[in-house]
Design a protein around this motif. Structure first.
Motif, PDB file in Angstrom:
ATOM      1  N   ARG A   1       0.836  -1.189   0.000  1.00  0.00           N
ATOM      2  CA  ARG A   1       0.000   0.000   0.000  1.00  0.00           C
ATOM      3  C   ARG A   1       0.878   1.248   0.000  1.00  0.00           C
ATOM      4  O   ARG A   1       1.900   1.288   0.686  1.00  0.00           O
ATOM      5  N   LEU A   2       0.499   2.229  -0.784  1.00  0.00           N
ATOM      6  CA  LEU A   2       1.201   3.509  -0.780  1.00  0.00           C
ATOM      7  C   LEU A   2       0.189   4.614  -0.502  1.00  0.00           C
ATOM      8  O   LEU A   2      -0.973   4.514  -0.922  1.00  0.00           O
ATOM      9  N   PHE A   3       0.622   5.652   0.218  1.00  0.00           N
ATOM     10  CA  PHE A   3      -0.292   6.735   0.577  1.00  0.00           C
ATOM     11  C   PHE A   3       0.205   8.056   0.020  1.00  0.00           C
ATOM     12  O   PHE A   3       1.403   8.266  -0.152  1.00  0.00           O
ATOM     13  N   LEU A   4      -0.756   8.928  -0.225  1.00  0.00           N
ATOM     14  CA  LEU A   4      -0.407  10.284  -0.636  1.00  0.00           C
ATOM     15  C   LEU A   4      -1.436  11.209  -0.016  1.00  0.00           C
ATOM     16  O   LEU A   4      -2.643  10.990  -0.152  1.00  0.00           O
ATOM     17  N   ASP A   5      -0.970  12.211   0.720  1.00  0.00           N
ATOM     18  CA  ASP A   5      -1.880  13.165   1.360  1.00  0.00           C
ATOM     19  C   ASP A   5      -1.188  14.508   1.302  1.00  0.00           C
ATOM     20  O   ASP A   5      -0.230  14.747   2.025  1.00  0.00           O
ATOM     21  N   ILE A   6      -1.685  15.374   0.415  1.00  0.00           N
ATOM     22  CA  ILE A   6      -0.966  16.632   0.231  1.00  0.00           C
ATOM     23  C   ILE A   6      -1.941  17.745  -0.135  1.00  0.00           C
ATOM     24  O   ILE A   6      -2.950  17.515  -0.796  1.00  0.00           O
ATOM     25  N   GLU A   7      -1.651  18.949   0.382  1.00  0.00           N
ATOM     26  CA  GLU A   7      -2.506  20.105   0.094  1.00  0.00           C
ATOM     27  C   GLU A   7      -1.618  21.318  -0.157  1.00  0.00           C
ATOM     28  O   GLU A   7      -0.605  21.502   0.530  1.00  0.00           O
ATOM     29  N   ALA A   8      -1.994  22.118  -1.154  1.00  0.00           N
ATOM     30  CA  ALA A   8      -1.267  23.364  -1.399  1.00  0.00           C
ATOM     31  C   ALA A   8      -1.900  24.432  -0.518  1.00  0.00           C
ATOM     32  O   ALA A   8      -3.045  24.806  -0.737  1.00  0.00           O
ATOM     33  N   VAL A   9      -1.187  24.881   0.515  1.00  0.00           N
ATOM     34  CA  VAL A   9      -1.780  25.819   1.469  1.00  0.00           C
ATOM     35  C   VAL A   9      -1.531  27.270   1.058  1.00  0.00           C
ATOM     36  O   VAL A   9      -2.451  27.986   0.690  1.00  0.00           O
ATOM     37  N   ASP A  10      -0.259  27.684   1.056  1.00  0.00           N
ATOM     38  CA  ASP A  10       0.034  29.103   0.809  1.00  0.00           C
ATOM     39  C   ASP A  10       0.376  29.398  -0.637  1.00  0.00           C
ATOM     40  O   ASP A  10       0.179  30.505  -1.116  1.00  0.00           O
ATOM     41  N   GLU A  11       0.947  28.398  -1.320  1.00  0.00           N
ATOM     42  CA  GLU A  11       1.365  28.648  -2.697  1.00  0.00           C
ATOM     43  C   GLU A  11       1.187  27.387  -3.542  1.00  0.00           C
ATOM     44  O   GLU A  11       1.071  26.293  -2.987  1.00  0.00           O
ATOM     45  N   PRO A  12       1.138  27.552  -4.889  1.00  0.00           N
ATOM     46  CA  PRO A  12       0.987  26.363  -5.746  1.00  0.00           C
ATOM     47  C   PRO A  12       2.182  25.419  -5.557  1.00  0.00           C
ATOM     48  O   PRO A  12       3.305  25.888  -5.372  1.00  0.00           O
TER      49      PRO A  12
END
Lengths: 275, 73
Positions: free
Chosen positions: A93-104
């Motif tokens: 299993r591989l996970f990815l959890d990412i969000e662009a908060v302040d900049e692209p």
């Protein structure tokens, strides 16, 4: 049959196979491309995707990322004791959890977190998607072993080809050392040494026969030795190149053994029917 | 849209070389030389990097504009 390695590095192997025949060389080539197993992402569960790419496109990009493959610790799903439903012996299993908060930001393969530290992307800097501020990507991916014949993502090689070993014959009685062959050869096989044409790079000849055509005296003959092959194998990084050749030979051996088994049981049946 | 992960023709990994390629070409290095140094040998792989247009950057601008126009609550 003899093998001699000419070049070897992380991704690429070049070797000469001597005393074989075209059928054997081609079997080896086809097994390397289509039957040596390697790891690739096969199923992706999207929990959140507000990026500009569709789920399908991201899943496809994830699948094409080569993963370091450990053939000893994992089974092919169809050969696993779980029956292919998915267990720790046949999937990662591989996970990815990412969000662009302040900049692209750009999401890279390095952001994927793997359950097994041995099964990770071969490169950390493969762009998966770009996110604008406020966009989010959360997903869970399952990597499995598979074969190139089911999908190209499972093929451990990119370029994988062979050629006959070139034989270059110069008839010194006819040759007038005009140098036209050296001029036209795209692979620089010939060289003028003290006013005489010499073959300096026989192995790099691509058998294009441009020299044969340009030679007015018809002094050059280009032949291919169909018992000696020069293999060029380039991997995508999931397996080391020498391992790919080794695994391919093992698979070919298994196929031959299976054939012998089938043949002997059939002849036995036939003889019993006769008596 | 975004750089393809693999070469369409031979399947070699190319996406990992994209950012270095762009950075160096923008700095003024000849693209052919950069490709040679990145180890992109075949012309199928070379055209992947040479002819690519990173359109996703243009799309992202619309998203950014939408964010700016959103009334702050």
């Amino acid at each position: 049959m003899k093998v001699r390695i000419l070049e070897l590095d992380d991704l690429h192997i070049k070797f000469i196979l001597k005393g074989a025949n075209p059928a054997f060389a081609n079997a080896l080539r086809r097994i390397m491309i289509a039957e040596v197993p390697s790891m690739a992402i096969d199923e992706v569960v999207f929990l959140e995707n507000t990026s500009v790419l569709y789920d399908e496109i991201i899943a496809h990009r994830l699948a094409l990322i080569p993963l370091r493959t450990d053939l000893e610790s994992y089974n092919l799903p169809e050969e696993c004791q779980c029956g292919g439903t998915g267990c720790s012996l046949c999937q990662v299993r591989l996970f990815l959890d990412i969000e662009a908060v302040d900049e692209p930001i750009t999401v890279y393969s390095g952001h994927l977190k793997s359950e097994d530290p041995k099964v990770v992307p071969v490169k950390d800097n493969i762009p998966i998607v770009k996110l604008a501020r406020g966009q989010k990507l959360v997903l869970e991916a399952y990597a499995r072993l598979g074969r190139g014949k089911d999908h190209a993502k499972w093929s451990p090689v990119s370029a994988c080809a062979y050629k006959y070993k070139p034989i270059i014959k110069i008839n010194t009685e006819l040759c007038n050392n005009c140098g036209l062959c050296a001029e036209i050869c795209p692979k620089n096989v010939f060289e003028m040494v003290e006013g005489k044409i010499k073959v300096v790079n026989e192995l790099s000849c691509s058998l294009c026969r441009a020299c044969e055509k340009v030679c007015e005296k018809e002094a050059i003959r280009i032949l291919g030795d169909d018992t000696t092959f020069i293999f060029n194998v380039e991997t995508v990084g999931s397996l080391p190149p020498e391992k790919v050749v080794e695994e391919a030979s093992k698979i070919l051996e298994k196929k031959a053994l299976k054939f012998i088994d089938a043949l002997s049981s059939l002849t036995k049946e036939y003889k019993e029917g006769e008596s | 849209m975004i750089i393809p992960v693999r070469c369409f023709t031979c399947g070699a990994l190319i996406a990992d070389k994209w950012e270095e390629f762009v950075r160096r070409v923008r700095r003024g290095e000849p693209p052919g030389k950069v490709l040679d140094e990145l180890g992109v040998k075949r012309y199928c792989c070379r055209r992947m990097l040479l002819s690519h247009v990173e359109l996703i950057d243009e799309i992202l601008k619309f998203e950014e504009i939408r964010l700016e126009r959103r009334p702050s609550s």
